[in-house]
Design a protein around this motif. Sequence first.
Motif, PDB file in Angstrom:
ATOM      1  N   MET A 129       0.726  -1.260  -0.190  1.00  0.00           N
ATOM      2  CA  MET A 129      -0.034  -0.002  -0.190  1.00  0.00           C
ATOM      3  C   MET A 129       0.919   1.398  -0.264  1.00  0.00           C
ATOM      4  O   MET A 129       1.178   1.977   1.005  1.00  0.00           O
ATOM      5  CB  MET A 129      -0.814   0.095   1.315  1.00  0.00           C
ATOM      6  CG  MET A 129      -1.694  -1.300   1.200  1.00  0.00           C
ATOM      7  SD  MET A 129      -2.788  -1.158  -0.170  1.00  0.00           S
ATOM      8  CE  MET A 129      -3.821  -0.055   0.275  1.00  0.00           C
ATOM      9  N   LEU A 130       1.201   1.635  -1.202  1.00  0.00           N
ATOM     10  CA  LEU A 130       2.067   2.570  -1.231  1.00  0.00           C
ATOM     11  C   LEU A 130       1.809   3.957  -1.094  1.00  0.00           C
ATOM     12  O   LEU A 130       2.186   4.759   0.024  1.00  0.00           O
ATOM     13  CB  LEU A 130       2.588   2.760  -2.727  1.00  0.00           C
ATOM     14  CG  LEU A 130       3.967   3.539  -3.016  1.00  0.00           C
ATOM     15  CD1 LEU A 130       5.045   3.162  -2.004  1.00  0.00           C
ATOM     16  CD2 LEU A 130       4.399   3.298  -4.284  1.00  0.00           C
ATOM     17  N   ARG A 131       0.425   4.195  -1.472  1.00  0.00           N
ATOM     18  CA  ARG A 131      -0.044   5.622  -1.224  1.00  0.00           C
ATOM     19  C   ARG A 131      -0.579   5.735   0.398  1.00  0.00           C
ATOM     20  O   ARG A 131      -0.508   6.822   1.049  1.00  0.00           O
ATOM     21  CB  ARG A 131      -1.599   5.593  -2.159  1.00  0.00           C
ATOM     22  CG  ARG A 131      -1.847   6.928  -1.905  1.00  0.00           C
ATOM     23  CD  ARG A 131      -2.883   7.305  -3.299  1.00  0.00           C
ATOM     24  NE  ARG A 131      -3.838   6.441  -3.120  1.00  0.00           N
ATOM     25  CZ  ARG A 131      -4.301   5.938  -4.289  1.00  0.00           C
ATOM     26  NH1 ARG A 131      -4.162   6.371  -5.733  1.00  0.00           N
ATOM     27  NH2 ARG A 131      -5.443   5.155  -4.358  1.00  0.00           N
ATOM     28  N   HIS A 132      -0.933   4.553   0.846  1.00  0.00           N
ATOM     29  CA  HIS A 132      -1.343   4.511   2.390  1.00  0.00           C
ATOM     30  C   HIS A 132      -0.123   5.104   3.276  1.00  0.00           C
ATOM     31  O   HIS A 132      -0.163   5.869   4.020  1.00  0.00           O
ATOM     32  CB  HIS A 132      -1.844   3.342   2.818  1.00  0.00           C
ATOM     33  CG  HIS A 132      -1.917   3.072   4.172  1.00  0.00           C
ATOM     34  ND1 HIS A 132      -3.215   3.867   4.763  1.00  0.00           N
ATOM     35  CD2 HIS A 132      -1.297   2.816   5.355  1.00  0.00           C
ATOM     36  CE1 HIS A 132      -3.098   3.695   6.119  1.00  0.00           C
ATOM     37  NE2 HIS A 132      -1.960   2.947   6.355  1.00  0.00           N
ATOM     38  N   ILE A 133       1.068   4.707   2.847  1.00  0.00           N
ATOM     39  CA  ILE A 133       2.337   4.881   3.601  1.00  0.00           C
ATOM     40  C   ILE A 133       2.724   6.410   3.303  1.00  0.00           C
ATOM     41  O   ILE A 133       2.841   7.092   4.301  1.00  0.00           O
ATOM     42  CB  ILE A 133       3.460   4.108   3.075  1.00  0.00           C
ATOM     43  CG1 ILE A 133       3.259   2.640   3.374  1.00  0.00           C
ATOM     44  CG2 ILE A 133       4.646   4.782   3.670  1.00  0.00           C
ATOM     45  CD1 ILE A 133       4.413   1.927   2.771  1.00  0.00           C
ATOM     46  N   LEU A 193       1.599   1.041  -9.114  1.00  0.00           N
ATOM     47  CA  LEU A 193       2.670   0.490  -8.298  1.00  0.00           C
ATOM     48  C   LEU A 193       2.121  -0.295  -7.072  1.00  0.00           C
ATOM     49  O   LEU A 193       2.661  -1.278  -6.535  1.00  0.00           O
ATOM     50  CB  LEU A 193       3.679   1.801  -7.701  1.00  0.00           C
ATOM     51  CG  LEU A 193       4.543   2.149  -8.764  1.00  0.00           C
ATOM     52  CD1 LEU A 193       5.167   3.564  -8.258  1.00  0.00           C
ATOM     53  CD2 LEU A 193       5.844   1.303  -9.084  1.00  0.00           C
ATOM     54  N   ASP A 194       1.149   0.387  -6.777  1.00  0.00           N
ATOM     55  CA  ASP A 194       0.321  -0.476  -5.507  1.00  0.00           C
ATOM     56  C   ASP A 194      -0.105  -2.067  -5.847  1.00  0.00           C
ATOM     57  O   ASP A 194      -0.175  -2.683  -5.065  1.00  0.00           O
ATOM     58  CB  ASP A 194      -0.776   0.296  -5.121  1.00  0.00           C
ATOM     59  CG  ASP A 194      -0.375   1.308  -3.896  1.00  0.00           C
ATOM     60  OD1 ASP A 194       0.622   1.388  -3.494  1.00  0.00           O
ATOM     61  OD2 ASP A 194      -1.386   2.372  -3.598  1.00  0.00           O
ATOM     62  N   ASN A 195      -0.672  -1.764  -7.222  1.00  0.00           N
ATOM     63  CA  ASN A 195      -1.253  -3.237  -7.790  1.00  0.00           C
ATOM     64  C   ASN A 195       0.015  -4.293  -8.120  1.00  0.00           C
ATOM     65  O   ASN A 195      -0.380  -5.204  -8.554  1.00  0.00           O
ATOM     66  CB  ASN A 195      -1.778  -2.898  -8.657  1.00  0.00           C
ATOM     67  CG  ASN A 195      -3.250  -2.286  -8.352  1.00  0.00           C
ATOM     68  OD1 ASN A 195      -3.522  -2.386  -7.055  1.00  0.00           O
ATOM     69  ND2 ASN A 195      -4.115  -1.560  -8.856  1.00  0.00           N
ATOM     70  N   GLY A 196       1.197  -3.707  -7.970  1.00  0.00           N
ATOM     71  CA  GLY A 196       2.363  -4.737  -8.119  1.00  0.00           C
ATOM     72  C   GLY A 196       2.584  -4.534  -9.849  1.00  0.00           C
ATOM     73  O   GLY A 196       3.470  -5.357 -10.351  1.00  0.00           O
ATOM     74  N   ASN A 197       1.765  -3.730 -10.425  1.00  0.00           N
ATOM     75  CA  ASN A 197       2.184  -3.597 -11.740  1.00  0.00           C
ATOM     76  C   ASN A 197       3.026  -2.561 -12.250  1.00  0.00           C
ATOM     77  O   ASN A 197       2.727  -1.532 -12.793  1.00  0.00           O
ATOM     78  CB  ASN A 197       0.483  -3.201 -12.552  1.00  0.00           C
ATOM     79  CG  ASN A 197       0.712  -3.563 -14.070  1.00  0.00           C
ATOM     80  OD1 ASN A 197       1.544  -3.692 -14.820  1.00  0.00           O
ATOM     81  ND2 ASN A 197      -0.724  -3.551 -14.600  1.00  0.00           N
TER      82      ASN A 197
END
Lengths: 991, 179
Positions: free
Chosen positions: A1-5, A32-36
């Motif tokens: 959870m990049l955005r959460h961070i 990025l969050d979804n690993g794509n």
Amino acid sequence: MLRHILVTSNMAARGHVQDPNDRRLRPIYDYLDNGNNKMAIQQADKLLKKHKDLHCAKADPSRQVLKAIGLQRTGKQDEAFSLAQEVATLEPTDDNSLQALTILYREMHRPELVTKLYEAAVKKVPLSEEYHSHLFMAYARVGEYKKMQQAGMALYKTVPKNPYYFWSVMSLVMQAISAQDEKLAQTMFLPLAERMVEKMVKEEKIEAEAEVQLYFMILERLGKYVEALDMVRGPLGEKLTSELQSRENKCMMMYQRLQLWPECNALSYKLLLKNPDEWQFYLSYFDSLFHLMDKSWSPPNEEEHCVEGPVHTTVAEAVKFVVDRMEEEDKKDSRPLRGPYMACLELIHRLRQRGCPDEEELGDPLELMLQFFGKFGDKPCCITDLKIYLHLLPPEQHTQFENRLGELVPLGEVGEDGFGFPGDTKALQRHLCVCQLSRVLGLQHTLDTEGKLCLITELKAHYHYGLQFGKSCLKTELQFSDTYCLMVAHVYIDLWTETGDENMLWQCLGVLEEGLSYSPSNAQFKLLLLLLFCRLGAFQPVVDLYSSLDAKHVQHDTIGYLLTRYAGSLGQFAAASQSYNFSLRFFHSNQKDTSEYIIQAYKYGAFEKIPEFIAFRTRLNQSLHFAQVRTERMLLDLYTEADITSSLEESVKAMGLCPEEDDIPWDNMRDNRDLTVLFSWDPKDRELTEEHRRLSLEEESVWLKVRSLTLRLLASLALLGHAPSKRNSDKTNENGVSAKSSTLQTLLSQLDLTLQTAAQITEKQTQYPFLGPPSSRLASALSSGSCHCQASALQLSLTLQELETTGLDDSSELQTQICNSFKSLIVQLQELLSRCKGDVLEMKDSRLMTQPSLLETLVFFVETVCVVLWVASYSASVLRPLKSSLQKKKKKKTKDSSTAMPVVLSGFQEWTGSLQGIVTQALDHVKGQEASLTALKLAALTLGVGHAQTQEECGFTRAAMDKVQTSYLGSLQELGDLLRKRADSLKSLKF
Amino acid sequence: MTTLRAFTCDDLFKFNNIQAFLNFLSQYGIPFYLQYLAHWPEYFIVAEAPGGELMGYIMGKAEGSVAREEWHGHVTALSVAPEFRRLGLAAKLMEMLEEISERKGGFFVDLFVRVSNQVAVNMYKQLGYSVYRTVIEYYSASNGEPDEDAYDMRKALSRDTERKSIIPIPHPVRPEDIE
């Protein structure tokens, strides 16, 4: 959870209108969050192209960094790094770039770069609270305490909020804690921290509980206990409210440090009146009482004894206090507390220690324990409680005690088999407790073989009878009667160790397997099975058992040894590799995990947790087990791969192994193993002692030293092989070579010393309790001769190196020496192999017999063959050029028939031939063992004769035997495979 | 007869008899424990027997909005080693957590429990907790077992004089709808 961070790290949400840039970045974040990661890179590129006219980084730095994150995560570290540095050199001050770079650097494990980033940002935007606080946290992540102190202060000056000020104070405390020089801590860092807090106190600026906690911490570390006590009792202490009894606990601690026994006694008394089950306060009550008695302290003539209230100074008062507490419990309608009754036994114990006759006033320990059993005998912890005080009973009372206890157990009518059974789970628990006590008292151990077999029959009957109470138990719950089963296993083990009758062991395995079938979550069954299979040399069943224990995090450190001790040593290389990985994965994540929470502790003001987290991290980093798996993992990789899939040199380089480096904390090694994880009800004289623990650690450490030196020697050997031959080397190379060989020399003499220490240790022949730590491989490594054989092989490489420098001419002595070494190595290997001969499993007179030590020795043989072959390969690399230059010379000399082949060359040829022979012999032995194992028809064994094993039990025993047989075969196959590969590598050595 | 004290990192090394091997629902990683220790150290209490064995522990936190009267104590984990069951230890630990929440001015204490865990549900009921709502598929599937619902159980603290916080919600909610 990049955005959460990102959002949370932006803690003090600034609440401004959303930056249009944020909106455009969203799709990249989502990818990025979804690993794509690929799509993230594409998206970033697409948007970056719009600004073709400008330099990418300048135009859109944050998008650039997001692209870098995508690259990093797709394994393009170098590209990612240079892209990031492009942005970093611009010293960005926009949130998006800074935060994305922070994430990127963290993923690259380069936290120190984050500090640089925010140092620049703070310079450009000196009034930013956010950047200052990020800078502080960045320093915290890398443990730069001094800079944290400054950053905290700078932050406070920018925004005068208390937490920032105290971050700075805490950083001073951390400088004190981490200071090598305790004097510096005591005279500089801590006093400065104290003054900083005092300033706030004077200005009446103290706001939070955390600040008071920190003040207390500082005073305590300074040894200013009086001041600390005053502070806690004063107005500041009123802020200590979060933790229950925080003030009382802190006062108690200070009373003890200051030896203020009247206060300590009065406070303990007060707290016990409030909660008569709080064990720690009984201890402080008794401690203080006896201190006061020793000092003949008498209360002053004033009304109050001390600030905390009345003080007890006589045994009579203590006796009355304890008796009153017990009476109060007796009167209660609700569930009685164990505390007062245990306190009574504790007081007797202490009075007896002091030779004080007054213990009689409390009653006879035997009666008191019976009374305790009457009240709490149906609780599973009754045994744990009473065990502590059994020494109060004289040995001649033991049998009487057991009989009297038995009278308190309601059992049903005695049936045909001669046993009466409990009618419910409470009665069962009572009966079980009596069995446990009888074992702890040693009464089971004194039985003869026949007696023990009868006991087994009785316990088994109780076990099977008790299963009916747990019919509705879930799979995850334990059966009420499981402990009977475990105890049966313990008695079988007694019989096996006393008589050497392996049938006892097989039946023990059977009964445990049966227990597990009724109670699949019972960890004790699994642990004991695991231990027994390991002792039998059968590692295969252990893998599943261990994984079903579902060990998590720290457990890899505390119980991982059960697995890793045996995996490699039994030749189950694939399983060994896997089990090392379990542990290593945990240790490697530890570093990252802890620094994150150190930062959180600053944020939430949990200052006392910061040194604790750091100590925790250190404890794991200095773990014996960590060092062992690290070393064994690399050795295993070399044994199974070096010179097979890639050269020894390549393998060593891939591991980043450097022979000069020793990363094991020899002087601060922490033994985190849980050596009492297996339940035991053995009497005190058979229990694990502190001395056992010390010896086990000593033994393991020396063995680790042998292994880590071997590893470093192999690394050294690999680099030696790389050295260009003397003829075409320049001066610097020559120095390089001699440096390498001197490392080898140093390590060899260290190994020699270590082996001497090892010999002294194994002479002691330390025997640990069966359920305690397993012995290390040290003793068998030495007695097999493998250590010395490996050492001589490595020694040989040094001599060969010398020959390389000298050349073939004028080196006849050296050559003879080398040839002798060749021959001696063959003899040593031959001896080692002869120690492997014999049947690992055989049937004799309808009995199944094992010799697991043969398997362990075979593993040593294979490991040693690996080492010798690497040395052989190095020898070839030295001799080959010598031989070819000789041939050139020969050609020039036009067929001078008088030049015979130098001895070293013919010796080498002979040597490789002999090596080939030994490996072939070993392979034949392995093949022979495989064949005889396969031919063994276990079904032909008649089980259960004479020992009243039921059909069902026999089935479980048979299953266990099958597992052992299959596992032996598995080990032999893996060993055979490796030997075959080694034999192949030998072929390439001929010239 | 127990020593109750703050949980420390070193206790993690002694965990084998409580936590391990019991297939507890609550098998957390190190970060999880450290997070609680860093944020709510007072809510993390361990019980120790006279012989030094760990008997059990409770781990909790304070959360929720004060303005909406949702500020409360939450029980994250409560474990007692099998050996030390039936001594009232769980009740004692719960009482302590409630006391801490009282001091913080919480309106109630809440916890989640598997609907199937009848033993635990009954124990909490005895301690004064009632089912506030059902949370659908709160526990995700593991070991081949299907997802399972949870009861969100609550007990009002003295600040909630009218005991408004524990009036049951009749309809089950989804995990994403709880705060």
